[in-house]
Design a protein around this motif. Structure first.
Motif, PDB file in Angstrom:
ATOM      1  N   GLU A 140      18.753 -43.573  16.437  1.00  0.00           N
ATOM      2  CA  GLU A 140      18.538 -42.383  15.630  1.00  0.00           C
ATOM      3  C   GLU A 140      18.509 -41.122  16.488  1.00  0.00           C
ATOM      4  O   GLU A 140      18.982 -40.065  16.076  1.00  0.00           O
ATOM      5  CB  GLU A 140      17.226 -42.531  14.848  1.00  0.00           C
ATOM      6  N   ALA A 165      22.025 -40.088  17.405  1.00  0.00           N
ATOM      7  CA  ALA A 165      22.913 -39.662  16.317  1.00  0.00           C
ATOM      8  C   ALA A 165      23.408 -38.217  16.474  1.00  0.00           C
ATOM      9  O   ALA A 165      24.596 -37.954  16.270  1.00  0.00           O
ATOM     10  CB  ALA A 165      22.213 -39.843  14.966  1.00  0.00           C
ATOM     11  N   LEU A 183      27.395 -37.246  16.623  1.00  0.00           N
ATOM     12  CA  LEU A 183      27.984 -36.370  15.614  1.00  0.00           C
ATOM     13  C   LEU A 183      28.605 -35.148  16.268  1.00  0.00           C
ATOM     14  O   LEU A 183      29.677 -34.684  15.861  1.00  0.00           O
ATOM     15  CB  LEU A 183      26.909 -35.955  14.602  1.00  0.00           C
ATOM     16  N   GLN A 215      32.031 -36.095  17.610  1.00  0.00           N
ATOM     17  CA  GLN A 215      33.024 -36.222  16.546  1.00  0.00           C
ATOM     18  C   GLN A 215      33.471 -34.855  16.032  1.00  0.00           C
ATOM     19  O   GLN A 215      34.663 -34.612  15.820  1.00  0.00           O
ATOM     20  CB  GLN A 215      32.443 -37.049  15.388  1.00  0.00           C
ATOM     21  N   ARG A 222      33.445 -34.975   5.310  1.00  0.00           N
ATOM     22  CA  ARG A 222      32.561 -36.071   5.706  1.00  0.00           C
ATOM     23  C   ARG A 222      31.565 -35.634   6.786  1.00  0.00           C
ATOM     24  O   ARG A 222      30.359 -35.880   6.679  1.00  0.00           O
ATOM     25  CB  ARG A 222      33.409 -37.229   6.227  1.00  0.00           C
ATOM     26  N   LEU A 223      32.067 -34.970   7.832  1.00  0.00           N
ATOM     27  CA  LEU A 223      31.181 -34.560   8.922  1.00  0.00           C
ATOM     28  C   LEU A 223      30.211 -33.478   8.487  1.00  0.00           C
ATOM     29  O   LEU A 223      29.084 -33.395   8.982  1.00  0.00           O
ATOM     30  CB  LEU A 223      32.017 -34.079  10.116  1.00  0.00           C
ATOM     31  N   GLU A 241      27.289 -35.241   6.942  1.00  0.00           N
ATOM     32  CA  GLU A 241      26.423 -35.847   7.943  1.00  0.00           C
ATOM     33  C   GLU A 241      25.616 -34.793   8.677  1.00  0.00           C
ATOM     34  O   GLU A 241      24.452 -35.010   9.019  1.00  0.00           O
ATOM     35  CB  GLU A 241      27.271 -36.649   8.930  1.00  0.00           C
ATOM     36  N   ARG A 269      22.681 -33.710   6.463  1.00  0.00           N
ATOM     37  CA  ARG A 269      21.613 -34.710   6.458  1.00  0.00           C
ATOM     38  C   ARG A 269      20.845 -34.708   7.770  1.00  0.00           C
ATOM     39  O   ARG A 269      19.636 -34.956   7.791  1.00  0.00           O
ATOM     40  CB  ARG A 269      22.209 -36.094   6.220  1.00  0.00           C
ATOM     41  N   LEU A 270      21.541 -34.411   8.857  1.00  0.00           N
ATOM     42  CA  LEU A 270      20.878 -34.414  10.155  1.00  0.00           C
ATOM     43  C   LEU A 270      20.007 -33.186  10.359  1.00  0.00           C
ATOM     44  O   LEU A 270      18.869 -33.280  10.815  1.00  0.00           O
ATOM     45  CB  LEU A 270      21.938 -34.494  11.269  1.00  0.00           C
TER      46      LEU A 270
END
Length: 375
Positions: free
Chosen positions: A227, A230, A234, A237, A257-258, A261, A264-265
């Protein structure tokens, strides 16, 4: 391109020339490997031999050097190399064009659905699933999202850098956990082998418990570590997409998509708490290992013989541990001292161990001396 491909093709294999390309005196070109097959077919195996051109049947003389003496067509090889590069470029353009074409309608993708965050074509807006959704020009959406995406990468980078120290602490905890598990396993082996054969069943049980506890705690620590990793993953990416996307459509597909994410992060819960310590208690396993055993039964009752027995157990402990520390030795001394001083069962009592029909544990008479020799 087809006409040029035919000119650059070998008349033997009918494929593009495979360098080196040999030029005969009759001005016909062949792949070297194809020409060597022709020589074999025409039984021309000598370096001074002769053969006929497969195209015009003109006699060609090798003049003592075999195929190595034939002239190499450097110009044809250079043209062939450029031709292959152009073919690759055309193929890439075709793939990009297909990627920017709507799969449902076959039209060029030139709009951006603001509701679904998807690139669409004009037919999707007029007659498809997006006819009631607001849209924008794909060029405008690309420019806006590319700028915002660069800002999002910086947020993820900050998140990743803030978690770097926590990741190092987690790695240290994992190493300490593995070390403590190794020491505990060594203690169980060393002390267990020094005790009676009837304790083998208990040793096996404790090893299973230790392995289960180690796996459980290691899984929790690795989960927290993943975690914490992460944000960095990210960030990599997002950075890769920003710098190396093939076209606008591919960028916008991945951007959605990214972006999710990233939200959410950044907007999600706080970073997982890093435990300060999560090792395995050697003391608890040692106490469980000698539970119900009278340590004084393994040495003669004379007072001066008891410290020698303790020293023997301590030697076995130190020889078995991967990383022997002062704290571990103090734990062993503390437990042994309590056992010898009378905290454990009395010498005239039987040790409460799993019974074996072929072996009973008694601490009376001459059996005390035999158990000492066993230790």
């Amino acid at each position: 391109m087809e006409a040029l491909s035919a000119v650059l093709s070998c008349p033997v294999c009918m494929e593009l020339f495979t360098p080196p390309v040999l030029l005969l005196s009759c001005s016909h070109n062949f792949c070297k490997q194809c020409l060597e097959l022709i020589l074999v077919c025409q039984n021309c195996t000598h370096v001074n031999g002769q053969f006929c051109c497969p195209v015009c049947r003109k006699v060609i003389y090798l003049r003592g050097r075999g195929t190595n003496g034939l002239q190499r067509n450097i110009l044809a090889e250079n043209i062939l190399e450029k031709f292959k590069e152009e073919l690759e470029t055309l193929h890439t353009k075709e793939q990009n064009q297909l990627a920017q074409t709507c799969e449902k309608h076959g039209e060029s993708v030139n709009l951006m659905c603001l509701s679904d965050e998807e690139p669409i074509c004009g037919m999707c807006k007029l007659f498809g699933d997006h006819k009631t959704h607001p849209v924008a020009k794909i060029s405008d959406a690309y420019a806006e999202r590319k700028v915002n995406f660069a800002k999002d990468i910086q947020l993820v980078l900050q998140k990743s850098e803030s978690a770097a120290q926590a990741v190092q602490d987690m790695e240290k905890l994992i190493r300490e956990l593995s070390t403590s598990a190794t020491d505990t396993m060594a203690m169980i082996d060393a002390i267990g082998d020094s005790l009676l054969s009837g304790i083998k069943c208990r040793i096996a049980t404790l090893k299973k418990q230790l392995q289960s506890e180690h796996c459980s705690k290691l899984e929790k620590l690795q989960l927290v570590a993943r975690e914490l990793e992460a944000p960095r993953e990210l960030y990599q990416q997002m950075k890769m997409l920003l710098q190396h996307h093939a076209n606008t459509v591919q960028f916008l597909h991945e951007h959605k998509r990214l972006k999710g994410e990233m939200k959410r992060l950044v907007e999600g819960s706080v970073s997982p708490a890093v435990p300060t310590k999560d090792t395995i208690s050697i003391r608890r396993y040692f106490q469980e290992l000698i539970r119900g055993i009278d340590i004084t039964a393994f040495a003669p009752p004379e007072t001066d013989q008891v410290p020698a027995s303790m020293a023997g157990l301590q030697e076995a402990w130190q020889a078995g541990c991967a990383m022997q520390g002062r704290l571990s030795q103090q734990v062993l001394e503390d437990i042994l001292c309590k056992a010898v001083s009378g905290s454990g069962p009395k010498p005239n009592q039987e040790a409460k161990l799993p019974r074996n029909p072929s072996h009973a544990y008694s601490v009376q008479g001459s059996e005390i001396g035999s158990r000492e020799s066993t230790v």
